[in-house]
Design a protein around this motif. Structure first.
Motif, PDB file in Angstrom:
ATOM      1  N   LYS A   1       3.508  25.339 -33.796  1.00  0.00           N
ATOM      2  CA  LYS A   1       3.417  25.379 -35.253  1.00  0.00           C
ATOM      3  C   LYS A   1       3.948  24.099 -35.900  1.00  0.00           C
ATOM      4  O   LYS A   1       3.525  23.744 -37.002  1.00  0.00           O
ATOM      5  CB  LYS A   1       4.217  26.561 -35.799  1.00  0.00           C
TER       6      LYS A   1
ATOM      7  N   SER B   1       4.717  35.707 -41.225  1.00  0.00           N
ATOM      8  CA  SER B   1       4.808  35.225 -39.844  1.00  0.00           C
ATOM      9  C   SER B   1       5.190  36.313 -38.864  1.00  0.00           C
ATOM     10  O   SER B   1       5.931  37.242 -39.188  1.00  0.00           O
ATOM     11  CB  SER B   1       5.843  34.100 -39.766  1.00  0.00           C
ATOM     12  N   THR B   2       4.683  36.147 -37.641  1.00  0.00           N
ATOM     13  CA  THR B   2       5.176  36.959 -36.531  1.00  0.00           C
ATOM     14  C   THR B   2       6.381  36.251 -35.890  1.00  0.00           C
ATOM     15  O   THR B   2       6.858  36.667 -34.854  1.00  0.00           O
ATOM     16  CB  THR B   2       4.067  37.186 -35.487  1.00  0.00           C
TER      17      THR B   2
ATOM     18  N   THR C   1       5.741  30.670 -37.019  1.00  0.00           N
ATOM     19  CA  THR C   1       5.427  29.923 -38.243  1.00  0.00           C
ATOM     20  C   THR C   1       6.649  29.898 -39.150  1.00  0.00           C
ATOM     21  O   THR C   1       6.974  28.863 -39.744  1.00  0.00           O
ATOM     22  CB  THR C   1       4.237  30.579 -38.982  1.00  0.00           C
TER      23      THR C   1
ATOM     24  N   PRO D   1      -4.376  31.329 -26.350  1.00  0.00           N
ATOM     25  CA  PRO D   1      -4.150  32.647 -26.976  1.00  0.00           C
ATOM     26  C   PRO D   1      -4.714  32.648 -28.398  1.00  0.00           C
ATOM     27  O   PRO D   1      -4.707  31.608 -29.066  1.00  0.00           O
ATOM     28  CB  PRO D   1      -2.620  32.775 -27.040  1.00  0.00           C
TER      29      PRO D   1
ATOM     30  N   ALA E   1      -5.854  33.086 -35.326  1.00  0.00           N
ATOM     31  CA  ALA E   1      -7.032  32.268 -34.983  1.00  0.00           C
ATOM     32  C   ALA E   1      -7.032  30.863 -35.578  1.00  0.00           C
ATOM     33  O   ALA E   1      -8.046  30.166 -35.535  1.00  0.00           O
ATOM     34  CB  ALA E   1      -8.327  33.003 -35.321  1.00  0.00           C
TER      35      ALA E   1
END
Ligand code: F0G
Length: 350
Positions: A60, A83-84, A87, A184, A188
């Motif tokens: 990121k 964000s997960t 990020t 991964p 996307a």
């Protein structure tokens, strides 16, 4: 490499005389030959692009340095993202360096603790949302429509611009694009960025061809593969626990224009690829990052012939961010007193 992504690749980036040029060490990550895996997988050459070596431990940072520089150029004082975990860590770090405030919205209970610690120490304003990533992203979109805060998710085109530099680096090191790029897929943005980078370098004459793009989603969070959004995505790979990716169409375009695929790997396949990468290559990746290698292993087991192919797997983030699953699945280790004889016996030396 010159200092940082902005400076090194400025002719390919939206850099103007007014863009602040700075770096906290992003980019120039190692492309590591995975010689121990080539024979088992049955490919000619296998490389791991270890993006965990970026300053906040994920890819990121490449996009964030550009997004933050452009935000400053445009006079912004605050940035926001859903964000997960990665990020938000990156946004918080770059905002801290540049004296901006960072607001992050993360799905409560579904972000790895290392990533949360990063957001805390970089002093972001943290909102733990009772909801998932897709809902967090919807909130962030609505907020940035109403308030003067810059969105730094990959919907911001400057993020994609920065992230495409990883494709440039691969070509700069190998002398051409690989035959296949395994990556991964979550929201996307990254597959979109790599494809843009490979296309631009090809058009500029820096690469003789473009790679076939091989994207992998986790089984419980595979909207692109299923062809419809997933309302309640579930996977051990929390970084890619996403049910409605923002760059859906661009990922499909990357797949189709490159004659590639976007397919599924199971959580078990992800975790065993993570272990293999660590035990055979010395690279500790977070679970989501192992989806690329898991995909390659799956394709090779299904009989796809890679014997004459040069392959790059993108390893998107560092394993130290998310140690829980590894510790939970560890074999018990010997606990012994500080007694030489006992330790010699324990090691098996006597
Ligand atoms: N790998 C890791 C380690 C990630 O953190 C992400 C995304 C991906 C892969 C997928 O990349 O979204 O561009 O397809 N993490 C985002 C985040 C969603 O909030 O940190 P993508």
């Amino acid at each position: 490499m010159k200092n940082g992504v902005l400076e090194h690749y400025k002719e390919y980036l939206p850099v103007t005389p007014d863009t602040p040029m700075f770096t906290i060490g992003e980019g120039n990550t190692p492309l590591i030959r995975a010689a121990n895996l080539e024979k088992d997988i049955g490919c000619k050459e296998l490389y791991l692009k270890f993006e965990g070596c970026n300053p906040t431990g994920s890819f990121k940072d490449r996009g964030m340095v550009v997004a933050i520089a452009k935000a400053i150029e445009e006079g912004s004082k605050a940035v926001i993202c859903a964000s997960t975990g990665n990020t938000s860590a990156s946004a918080a770090a770059y905002a801290a360096y540049c004296n901006l405030s960072a607001i992050i919205i993360v799905p409560q209970g579904n972000i790895a603790l290392g990533k949360l610690a990063q957001a805390i120490v970089y002093k972001a304003k943290i909102i733990a949302l009772d909801g998932n990533f897709d809902q967090a992203l919807n909130m962030v979109r609505s907020i940035t429509e109403k308030h003067p805060v810059t969105l730094v998710n990959s919907l911001n085109p400057n993020r994609i611009e920065g992230q495409k530099t990883a494709a440039f680096e691969i070509v700069d090191v190998l002398g051409d694009a690989p035959d296949y790029l395994f990556i991964p897929v979550g929201n996307a943005g990254n597959i979109t960025a790599y494809w843009k980078g490979f296309k631009e370098y090809h058009e500029a004459g820096k690469a003789g061809h473009r790679p076939i793009m091989m994207g992998f989603q986790a089984e419980g969070a595979a909207p692109i593969v299923l062809g419809h959004p997933v309302e309640k995505p579930e996977t051990v790979a929390t970084a890619i626990r996403i049910g409605n990716p923002a760059s859906w169409e661009k990922a499909v375009a990357a797949r189709d224009e490159s004659d590639g695929i976007i397919d599924i790997v199971t959580d078990d396949e992800i975790l065993s690829a993570q272990k293999l990468m660590a035990s055979k290559c010395g690279i500790f990746a977070e679970p989501a990052s192992a989806a690329s290698l898991a995909g390659l292993i799956k394709m090779s087991a299904q009989g796809k012939d890679f014997s004459s192919k040069k392959i790059v797997c993108v390893v998107t983030g560092h394993g130290l961010k998310d140690t829980d699953i590894v510790l939970k699945s560890s074999e018990p280790f010997l606990e012994l007193p500080a007694d030489l004889a006992a330790i010699e016996k324990g090691i098996g030396l006597v």
